[in-house]
Design an enzyme around this catalytic site. Structure first.
Site, mmCIF file in Angstrom:
data_model
loop_
_atom_site.group_PDB
_atom_site.id
_atom_site.type_symbol
_atom_site.label_atom_id
_atom_site.label_comp_id
_atom_site.label_asym_id
_atom_site.label_seq_id
_atom_site.Cartn_x
_atom_site.Cartn_y
_atom_site.Cartn_z
ATOM 1 N N CYS A 59 3.341 13.787 3.731
ATOM 2 C CA CYS A 59 4.285 12.690 3.484
ATOM 3 C C CYS A 59 5.713 13.103 3.870
ATOM 4 O O CYS A 59 6.299 13.969 3.218
ATOM 5 C CB CYS A 59 4.206 12.319 2.007
ATOM 6 S SG CYS A 59 5.506 11.262 1.397
ATOM 7 N N CYS A 62 8.328 12.716 1.185
ATOM 8 C CA CYS A 62 8.134 13.773 0.180
ATOM 9 C C CYS A 62 8.791 15.068 0.642
ATOM 10 O O CYS A 62 9.438 15.765 -0.150
ATOM 11 C CB CYS A 62 6.649 14.008 -0.071
ATOM 12 S SG CYS A 62 5.753 12.574 -0.702
#
Length: 135
Positions: A59, A62
């Protein structure tokens, strides 16, 4: 009291993160990796409020949050515990807490979720301070 902060509120400019940094090698002593096996002990039984970063290695948002999250851990560790949960490792805990987007930062106090911050947030420390102020 439950507070939710979306990524539309208080968006800060993006900062770059070194691609070699991971959850495991940056401030390992300040951000504890949690999983289904230790979630109850580390998070729900914590003696102080604790925030859990629900993330995945693939991600991009993230990864962008790693540096701000670890900076917040360095600054706020005396008042707030910090943990990270890889949603790809085991999904029952993320499902239990209805994690539908990552990164998601859940703040727990006395075993209950009290605040949720969703999305890429460059000023995560400010958001966490707001959560703590509401406790």
């Amino acid at each position: 009291l439950f507070r939710s902060i979306s990524s539309d509120e208080h968006q800060e400019p993006e900062q770059s993160v070194s691609p070699h940094q991971t959850k495991q090698d940056v401030n390992e002593d300040l951000v504890q990796q949690v999983n289904r096996g230790n979630f109850e002990r580390v998070v729900l039984q914590s003696d102080k409020p604790i925030v859990v970063d629900f993330y995945a290695d693939w991600c991009s948002p993230c990864q962008e949050m790693q540096a701000p999250y670890h900076q917040a851990a360095r600054t706020m560790s005396s008042q707030l515990g910090f943990a990270a949960y890889d949603v790809e490792s085991e999904r029952s805990i993320p499902q239990q807490y209805h994690i539908t987007g990552i990164p998601s930062f859940l703040v727990f106090n006395d075993g209950h979720e009290v605040c949720r911050i969703v999305g890429s947030r460059q000023n995560i420390q400010h958001d966490l301070e707001r959560c703590l102020d509401s406790l």
